[in-house]
Design an enzyme around this catalytic site. Structure first.
Site, PDB file in Angstrom:
ATOM      1  N   LYS A 177       0.860  -1.172   0.000  1.00 40.62           N
ATOM      2  CA  LYS A 177       0.000   0.000   0.000  1.00 40.62           C
ATOM      3  C   LYS A 177       0.905   1.233   0.000  1.00 40.62           C
ATOM      4  CE  LYS A 177      -1.858   3.029   1.930  1.00 40.62           C
ATOM      5  NZ  LYS A 177      -1.799   4.461   1.527  1.00 40.62           N
ATOM      6  N   GLU A 253       9.236   1.465  11.202  1.00 40.75           N
ATOM      7  CA  GLU A 253      10.270   2.502  10.994  1.00 40.75           C
ATOM      8  C   GLU A 253       9.535   3.833  11.058  1.00 40.75           C
ATOM      9  OE1 GLU A 253      13.490  -0.159  10.527  1.00 40.75           O
ATOM     10  OE2 GLU A 253      13.305   1.981  10.948  1.00 40.75           O
ATOM     11  N   CYS A 287      13.625  11.129   7.024  1.00 38.26           N
ATOM     12  CA  CYS A 287      13.435  10.746   8.436  1.00 38.26           C
ATOM     13  C   CYS A 287      14.725  10.885   9.224  1.00 38.26           C
ATOM     14  CB  CYS A 287      12.945   9.313   8.526  1.00 38.26           C
ATOM     15  SG  CYS A 287      14.165   8.147   7.881  1.00 38.26           S
ATOM     16  N   GLU A 388       8.658  16.558  15.499  1.00 39.41           N
ATOM     17  CA  GLU A 388       9.144  16.358  14.133  1.00 39.41           C
ATOM     18  C   GLU A 388       8.391  17.304  13.196  1.00 39.41           C
ATOM     19  OE1 GLU A 388       7.993  12.802  11.774  1.00 39.41           O
ATOM     20  OE2 GLU A 388      10.152  12.548  11.514  1.00 39.41           O
TER      21      GLU A 388
HETATM   22  N1  LIG Z   1      12.161   5.541  10.163  1.00 42.52           N
HETATM   23  C1  LIG Z   1      12.218   5.541   8.861  1.00 42.52           C
HETATM   24  O1  LIG Z   1      12.962   4.765   8.225  1.00 42.52           O
HETATM   25  C2  LIG Z   1      11.351   6.487   8.082  1.00 42.52           C
HETATM   26  C3  LIG Z   1      11.575   6.637   6.711  1.00 42.52           C
HETATM   27  C4  LIG Z   1      10.763   7.543   5.994  1.00 42.52           C
HETATM   28  C5  LIG Z   1       9.761   8.263   6.630  1.00 42.52           C
HETATM   29  N2  LIG Z   1       9.576   8.079   7.961  1.00 42.52           N
HETATM   30  C6  LIG Z   1       8.540   8.839   8.654  1.00 42.52           C
HETATM   31  O2  LIG Z   1       7.343   8.870   7.855  1.00 42.52           O
HETATM   32  C7  LIG Z   1       6.646  10.101   8.069  1.00 42.52           C
HETATM   33  C8  LIG Z   1       6.317  10.749   6.745  1.00 42.52           C
HETATM   34  O3  LIG Z   1       5.650   9.819   5.935  1.00 42.52           O
HETATM   35  P1  LIG Z   1       4.048   9.844   5.798  1.00 42.52           P
HETATM   36  O4  LIG Z   1       3.533  11.226   5.999  1.00 42.52           O
HETATM   37  O5  LIG Z   1       3.718   9.119   4.558  1.00 42.52           O
HETATM   38  O6  LIG Z   1       3.607   8.960   7.060  1.00 42.52           O
HETATM   39  P2  LIG Z   1       2.102   8.527   7.420  1.00 42.52           P
HETATM   40  O7  LIG Z   1       2.209   7.738   8.650  1.00 42.52           O
HETATM   41  O8  LIG Z   1       1.184   9.687   7.351  1.00 42.52           O
HETATM   42  O9  LIG Z   1       1.672   7.546   6.199  1.00 42.52           O
HETATM   43  C9  LIG Z   1       2.472   6.453   5.876  1.00 42.52           C
HETATM   44  C10 LIG Z   1       1.593   5.393   5.194  1.00 42.52           C
HETATM   45  O10 LIG Z   1       0.691   4.876   6.152  1.00 42.52           O
HETATM   46  C11 LIG Z   1      -0.632   4.881   5.616  1.00 42.52           C
HETATM   47  N3  LIG Z   1      -1.541   4.985   6.753  1.00 42.52           N
HETATM   48  C12 LIG Z   1      -1.916   6.097   7.419  1.00 42.52           C
HETATM   49  N4  LIG Z   1      -2.739   5.793   8.448  1.00 42.52           N
HETATM   50  C13 LIG Z   1      -2.893   4.425   8.425  1.00 42.52           C
HETATM   51  C14 LIG Z   1      -3.618   3.479   9.216  1.00 42.52           C
HETATM   52  N5  LIG Z   1      -4.366   3.872  10.248  1.00 42.52           N
HETATM   53  N6  LIG Z   1      -3.555   2.159   8.891  1.00 42.52           N
HETATM   54  C15 LIG Z   1      -2.796   1.752   7.836  1.00 42.52           C
HETATM   55  N7  LIG Z   1      -2.088   2.592   7.039  1.00 42.52           N
HETATM   56  C16 LIG Z   1      -2.131   3.917   7.347  1.00 42.52           C
HETATM   57  C17 LIG Z   1      -0.624   6.059   4.666  1.00 42.52           C
HETATM   58  O11 LIG Z   1      -1.669   5.963   3.729  1.00 42.52           O
HETATM   59  C18 LIG Z   1       0.760   5.916   4.037  1.00 42.52           C
HETATM   60  O12 LIG Z   1       0.738   4.960   3.002  1.00 42.52           O
HETATM   61  C19 LIG Z   1       7.574  10.955   8.928  1.00 42.52           C
HETATM   62  O13 LIG Z   1       7.189  10.872  10.275  1.00 42.52           O
HETATM   63  C20 LIG Z   1       8.932  10.295   8.767  1.00 42.52           C
HETATM   64  O14 LIG Z   1       9.790  10.490   9.865  1.00 42.52           O
HETATM   65  C21 LIG Z   1      10.358   7.223   8.715  1.00 42.52           C
HETATM   66  N1  LIG Z   2      15.649   3.246   5.165  1.00 41.52           N
HETATM   67  C1  LIG Z   2      16.509   4.067   4.533  1.00 41.52           C
HETATM   68  C2  LIG Z   2      16.350   5.438   4.498  1.00 41.52           C
HETATM   69  C3  LIG Z   2      15.318   6.096   5.190  1.00 41.52           C
HETATM   70  C4  LIG Z   2      15.114   7.430   4.983  1.00 41.52           C
HETATM   71  C5  LIG Z   2      14.090   8.162   5.639  1.00 41.52           C
HETATM   72  O1  LIG Z   2      13.514   9.146   5.164  1.00 41.52           O
HETATM   73  C6  LIG Z   2      17.680   3.483   3.835  1.00 41.52           C
HETATM   74  O2  LIG Z   2      18.589   4.208   3.421  1.00 41.52           O
HETATM   75  O3  LIG Z   2      17.655   2.225   3.718  1.00 41.52           O
END
Ligand SMILES: NC(=O)c1ccc[n+]([C@@H]2O[C@H](COP(=O)([O-])OP(=O)(O)OC[C@H]3O[C@@H](n4cnc5c(N)ncnc54)[C@H](O)[C@@H]3O)[C@@H](O)[C@H]2O)c1
Ligand SMILES: N/C(=C\C=C\C=O)C(=O)O
Length: 484
Positions: A177, A253, A287, A388
């Site tokens: 998804k 993550e 992130c 954040e």
């Molecule tokens: N730790 C990591 O590796 C990493 C990497 C990239 C982004 N992020 C984090 O992701 C966030 C930004 O991404 P975003 O805005 O897409 O995150 P988000 O949580 O808003 O959405 C992520 C995904 O989850 C889905 N989703 C939302 N609510 C849901 C639910 N209740 N059940 C199932 N699916 C659901 C969304 O449709 C989307 O596909 C930031 O907080 C960033 O720090 C973390």
């Molecule tokens: N998970 C990884 C990056 C994540 C980036 C977050 O925005 C990667 O480099 O494998």
């Protein structure tokens, strides 16, 4: 691709919910319609994934799977420009980033886990038995089954394949998804899956939203055997709750509020190059990015001035132009969130060293632009310093000694990433061991060895991805004890 469909059991299909719009963040214009999967399509995708486990895919040897993963890497490479254009149109990120990070890593992830699964071992133990003949114990590494994969919008192809590649390497099937903001490359990968001969049902894509929509239908589906999620912490909590209904393992993550600690013996130029990327790359939508910088007092003023100059030097423009250094944020909604923090910083009395507003970008008036921003002067409990933001902004604060720096860096409910800048490597090792984060870089940022453990502590996540750590999540070990 001006209409993005779901991909289920090897077919491109329409969903039962109304289409939604996909906009190019640099102009705000609609670039495609996206077919939205409802409960029925999610059921069909999970059913197809489950069926594929007992078909040709489930009977394949590791060597056959490895060969297919390498073909997937080659398939992405062969259609590099299509993936590149699709990713830029979905995210608005500059071609300089998408062409060097996003798409190459999409291919690399399949090769990395082809390598990993080729060399992974399992354990055996010989034991004594009362009759003196002994017994042999050996472990079998089995696929978990159907994996629900839920992805964010900031690095769409990279982060999706970072999950799909090891899942397939281990013999699982997946239902993906993608974020509603960035649907296209996941569906495009479906074309490559068919072209290289991945059996139907192994890779499925369902588009839609989160709670009460496609994402929730997937994570609460009883026939999903494990869930891997990357996204916001609050979403991770909701997904963990959904997964508990059926007791499924989760890999989370999540968000971060990553610190950088700069000591007065740091190489200033190298530090500025690193912070210039960690604070502002991908318009701050990484992130692992740095939204908090702690600087030893002796070099504080110099670093503030020079980082502010770096922020001011970024060139906005056409994401397809190689000279463009900074693109827009992903959406109007996300820009409202980031500008809300810009207003909060101003209201809290921040000194605005650079940015703080919205730039005029010639030719792209409708884009979701914000200025890269540098603040000082806020207290440690200001929302700008604790929450954040996920934008091109950072706050700098002085410190005097090492213990104070460690305490400031750790004063967060998050623990995803950190960076330490010092030429005293004895101190670097000492401080790195004290910082509560899943990954700590020293005198560098975003250097990635894909074999290493990657993941967050505290509210930044559960589990580790990368190398053997991904295989541990996508397989289940069974022990066989055989009497000799
Ligand atoms: N730790 C990591 O590796 C990493 C990497 C990239 C982004 N992020 C984090 O992701 C966030 C930004 O991404 P975003 O805005 O897409 O995150 P988000 O949580 O808003 O959405 C992520 C995904 O989850 C889905 N989703 C939302 N609510 C849901 C639910 N209740 N059940 C199932 N699916 C659901 C969304 O449709 C989307 O596909 C930031 O907080 C960033 O720090 C973390
Ligand atoms: N998970 C990884 C990056 C994540 C980036 C977050 O925005 C990667 O480099 O494998």
């Amino acid at each position: 691709m001006n209409r993005v469909q779901n991909f289920i059991d090897g077919q491109f299909v329409d969903g039962s919910e109304p289409d939604f719009e996909n906009r190019f963040p640099a102009t705000g214009e609609v670039v495609s319609a996206v077919s939205c999967a409802g409960q029925d399509e999610v059921d069909r995708a999970v059913r197809a994934a489950k069926k594929a486990l007992t078909g040709p895919w489930g009977k394949m040897s590791v060597a056959e799977r490895i060969a297919l993963l390498r073909k997937l890497a080659d398939g992405i490479q062969a259609r590099f420009d299509e993936f590149l254009s699709a990713e830029i149109k979905d995210t608005g990120k500059p071609i300089s980033i998408a062409s060097h990070i996003d798409i190459p890593r999409g291919a690399a992830n399949f090769n990395v886990f082809a390598d990993q699964i080729a060399t992974v071992s399992t354990e055996t133990f010989q034991m004594a038995t009362p009759d003196g003949n002994g017994a042999l114990n050996y472990a079998l590494r089995m696929p978990r089954g159907v994996i629900g994969v839920v992805c964010p919008w900031n690095l769409p192809l990279l982060l999706m394949t970072w999950k799909v590649a090891p899942a397939l390497a281990c013999g699982n099937t997946v239902v993906v998804k993608p974020s509603e903001e960035t649907p296209t490359t996941a569906t495009l990968l479906g074309e490559v899956m068919n072209a290289v001969g991945i059996p139907h049902g192994v890779y499925n894509v369902v588009h839609g939203f989160g709670g009460g929509s496609t994402g929730e239908f997937l994570t609460s589906h009883p026939d999903v055997d494990a869930i891997t999620f990357t996204g916001e912490t609050v979403t991770g909590e909701a997904i963990m709750a959904a997964a508990s209904n059926g007791v499924r393992p989760v890999s989370l993550e999540l968000g971060g509020k990553n610190p950088a600690v700069v000591f007065d013996d740091a190489d200033i130029d190298a530090t500025l190059e690193g912070l210039g990327r960690s604070c502002f790359a991908n318009t701050g939508q990484v992130c692992l990015g740095t939204e908090r910088v702690y600087v030893q007092r002796g070099i504080f003023d110099e670093l503030v001035e020079k980082l502010g100059a770096k922020a001011k030097a970024y060139k906005f423009g056409d994401p397809f132009d190689k000279a463009t250094g900074m693109g827009p944020l992903i959406s109007a909604e996300h820009r409202r969130k980031v500008l809300g923090f810009y207003d909060k910083a101003r209201a809290d009395g921040a000194t605005i060293v650079a940015g703080g507003g919205v730039p005029d970008v010639d030719g792209f008036p409708g884009g979701y632009w914000v200025e890269p921003t540098v603040w000082t002067g806020l207290s440690a409990d200001s929302a700008v310093v604790t929450d954040e933001i996920f934008g091109p902004c950072t706050h700098l604060m002085p410190f005097d000694d090492e213990d104070e720096a460690v305490a400031l860096a750790n004063a967060s409910p998050y623990g995803l990433a950190a960076s330490i800048w010092t030429t005293n490597l004895t101190r670097a090792h000492r401080v790195a061991a004290q910082v509560d984060s899943g990954i700590t870089w020293v005198n560098c940022w975003f250097l990635r060895d894909l074999r290493t453990p990657f993941g967050g502590s505290k509210r930044s996540g559960i589990g580790r991805e990368g190398g053997i750590h991904s295989l541990e999540f996508y397989t289940e070990l069974r022990n066989v004890c055989i009497k000799l």
